[in-house]
Design an enzyme around this catalytic site. Structure first.
Site, PDB file in Angstrom:
ATOM      1  N   LYS A  11       0.820  -1.213   0.000  1.00  0.00           N
ATOM      2  CA  LYS A  11       0.000   0.000   0.000  1.00  0.00           C
ATOM      3  C   LYS A  11       0.858   1.270   0.000  1.00  0.00           C
ATOM      4  CE  LYS A  11      -3.922  -2.263   2.200  1.00  0.00           C
ATOM      5  NZ  LYS A  11      -5.042  -2.095   3.145  1.00  0.00           N
ATOM      6  N   TYR A  51     -12.454  -2.057  -3.849  1.00  0.00           N
ATOM      7  CA  TYR A  51     -12.953  -2.222  -2.475  1.00  0.00           C
ATOM      8  C   TYR A  51     -14.482  -2.094  -2.397  1.00  0.00           C
ATOM      9  CZ  TYR A  51      -8.322  -2.288  -0.264  1.00  0.00           C
ATOM     10  OH  TYR A  51      -7.062  -2.641   0.163  1.00  0.00           O
ATOM     11  N   PHE A  59     -15.649   3.681   6.675  1.00  0.00           N
ATOM     12  CA  PHE A  59     -14.280   4.039   6.291  1.00  0.00           C
ATOM     13  C   PHE A  59     -14.045   3.989   4.781  1.00  0.00           C
ATOM     14  CE2 PHE A  59     -14.272  -0.501   7.521  1.00  0.00           C
ATOM     15  CZ  PHE A  59     -13.802  -1.095   6.353  1.00  0.00           C
ATOM     16  N   ARG A  87      -2.076 -14.651   5.044  1.00  0.00           N
ATOM     17  CA  ARG A  87      -2.723 -13.861   6.104  1.00  0.00           C
ATOM     18  C   ARG A  87      -1.977 -14.020   7.433  1.00  0.00           C
ATOM     19  NH1 ARG A  87      -7.382 -11.413   4.739  1.00  0.00           N
ATOM     20  NH2 ARG A  87      -8.475 -11.581   6.730  1.00  0.00           N
ATOM     21  N   THR A  93      -5.491  -7.070  10.561  1.00  0.00           N
ATOM     22  CA  THR A  93      -5.746  -5.824   9.819  1.00  0.00           C
ATOM     23  C   THR A  93      -5.259  -4.607  10.590  1.00  0.00           C
ATOM     24  OG1 THR A  93      -7.711  -6.851   8.869  1.00  0.00           O
ATOM     25  CG2 THR A  93      -7.583  -4.455   8.733  1.00  0.00           C
ATOM     26  N   ARG A 104       2.602  -6.548   8.987  1.00  0.00           N
ATOM     27  CA  ARG A 104       1.890  -5.357   9.481  1.00  0.00           C
ATOM     28  C   ARG A 104       2.449  -4.885  10.817  1.00  0.00           C
ATOM     29  NH1 ARG A 104      -3.952  -7.497   7.446  1.00  0.00           N
ATOM     30  NH2 ARG A 104      -4.113  -6.270   5.522  1.00  0.00           N
ATOM     31  N   ASN A 114      -2.093   0.179   6.478  1.00  0.00           N
ATOM     32  CA  ASN A 114      -1.627  -1.059   7.107  1.00  0.00           C
ATOM     33  C   ASN A 114      -0.684  -1.883   6.223  1.00  0.00           C
ATOM     34  OD1 ASN A 114      -3.579  -1.994   5.388  1.00  0.00           O
ATOM     35  ND2 ASN A 114      -4.672  -3.230   6.883  1.00  0.00           N
ATOM     36  N   HIS A 117      -2.164  -5.491   1.608  1.00  0.00           N
ATOM     37  CA  HIS A 117      -3.463  -6.158   1.490  1.00  0.00           C
ATOM     38  C   HIS A 117      -3.209  -7.640   1.232  1.00  0.00           C
ATOM     39  CE1 HIS A 117      -7.518  -7.134   0.107  1.00  0.00           C
ATOM     40  NE2 HIS A 117      -6.938  -7.759  -0.914  1.00  0.00           N
ATOM     41  N   GLU A 128      -9.486 -10.734  -7.345  1.00  0.00           N
ATOM     42  CA  GLU A 128      -8.570  -9.598  -7.175  1.00  0.00           C
ATOM     43  C   GLU A 128      -7.368  -9.700  -8.115  1.00  0.00           C
ATOM     44  OE1 GLU A 128      -9.881  -8.936  -2.522  1.00  0.00           O
ATOM     45  OE2 GLU A 128      -7.846  -9.635  -2.948  1.00  0.00           O
TER      46      GLU A 128
HETATM   47  P1  CMP Z   1      -7.415  -4.636   3.556  1.00  0.00           P
HETATM   48  O1  CMP Z   1      -6.924  -5.969   3.983  1.00  0.00           O
HETATM   49  O2  CMP Z   1      -6.803  -4.034   2.349  1.00  0.00           O
HETATM   50  O3  CMP Z   1      -9.001  -4.698   3.340  1.00  0.00           O
HETATM   51  C1  CMP Z   1      -9.869  -3.599   3.570  1.00  0.00           C
HETATM   52  C2  CMP Z   1      -9.168  -2.432   4.167  1.00  0.00           C
HETATM   53  O4  CMP Z   1      -9.999  -1.488   4.800  1.00  0.00           O
HETATM   54  C3  CMP Z   1      -8.259  -2.914   5.293  1.00  0.00           C
HETATM   55  O5  CMP Z   1      -7.166  -3.627   4.771  1.00  0.00           O
HETATM   56  C4  CMP Z   1      -7.929  -1.630   5.993  1.00  0.00           C
HETATM   57  O6  CMP Z   1      -6.891  -0.903   5.363  1.00  0.00           O
HETATM   58  C5  CMP Z   1      -9.236  -0.885   5.832  1.00  0.00           C
HETATM   59  N1  CMP Z   1     -10.015  -0.944   7.060  1.00  0.00           N
HETATM   60  C6  CMP Z   1     -10.604  -2.009   7.627  1.00  0.00           C
HETATM   61  N2  CMP Z   1     -11.237  -1.669   8.759  1.00  0.00           N
HETATM   62  C7  CMP Z   1     -11.028  -0.355   8.917  1.00  0.00           C
HETATM   63  C8  CMP Z   1     -11.439   0.580   9.896  1.00  0.00           C
HETATM   64  N3  CMP Z   1     -12.175   0.207  10.953  1.00  0.00           N
HETATM   65  N4  CMP Z   1     -11.045   1.856   9.753  1.00  0.00           N
HETATM   66  C9  CMP Z   1     -10.304   2.226   8.672  1.00  0.00           C
HETATM   67  N5  CMP Z   1      -9.901   1.375   7.694  1.00  0.00           N
HETATM   68  C10 CMP Z   1     -10.259   0.107   7.832  1.00  0.00           C
END
Ligand code: CMP
Length: 140
Positions: A11, A51, A59, A87, A93, A104, A114, A117, A128
């Site tokens: 990212k 997304y 968010f 994962r 996350t 992470r 973070n 992905h 994806e």
């Molecule tokens: P990712 O694994 O890319 O999948 C969805 C993304 O949404 C996740 O990583 C985070 O970057 C983001 N995300 C998930 N939950 C939240 C949250 N509560 N607040 C902000 N961003 C979020």
């Protein structure tokens, strides 16, 4: 049965911090083979499409703005049990909840920024990967 491919993005936070090489090294050392890879920058609309499953979440708008704020690296990875093992390698996350030694935990700045992905299922890994790469861009 689990398939052997997953999809990842490095990212904007990790890319701009110069952590792409270190993250790719961790990925390869964990036994993943890079099947396709490219650096690119998303538009907000394309980030929104990727997304879309989160479009009702509070968010979502911030996530789309953030994911289009700078370059990313997208890649398809191959390994036995790829989705689950990847994962585990990247961790939770929210980096505050991520286990020690995970990507992470080491590189992420926040739940939004973070670092990486990782697909959450075999089905989404295929969707994806196809979002970013055509058949002729993949190794094998
Ligand atoms: P990712 O694994 O890319 O999948 C969805 C993304 O949404 C996740 O990583 C985070 O970057 C983001 N995300 C998930 N939950 C939240 C949250 N509560 N607040 C902000 N961003 C979020």
């Amino acid at each position: 049965m689990a398939t052997n491919r997953t999809f990842t993005m490095i990212k904007p936070d990790a890319f701009s911090a110069g952590n792409s090489g270190a993250i790719l090294k961790m990925i390869e050392e964990a036994g993943f083979k890079i099947v396709a890879m490219k650096a690119t920058q998303l538009t907000p609309a394309i980030a929104g499409k990727f997304y879309e499953v989160h479009s009702e979440r509070p968010f979502y708008a911030d996530l789309c703005a953030y994911m289009s704020s700078g370059p990313i690296i997208a890649a398809i990875l191959e390994k036995d049990n790829a989705v689950e093992d990847f994962r585990k390698l990247i961790g939770a996350t929210n980096p505050a909840d991520a286990a020690e030694g995970t990507i992470r935990k080491i590189f992420a700045k926040s739940i939004e920024a973070n670092a990486v992905h990782g697909s959450d299922s075999d089905e989404n890994a295929a969707i994806e990967g196809a979002f970013y790469f055509s058949q002729i861009e993949r190794v094998g």
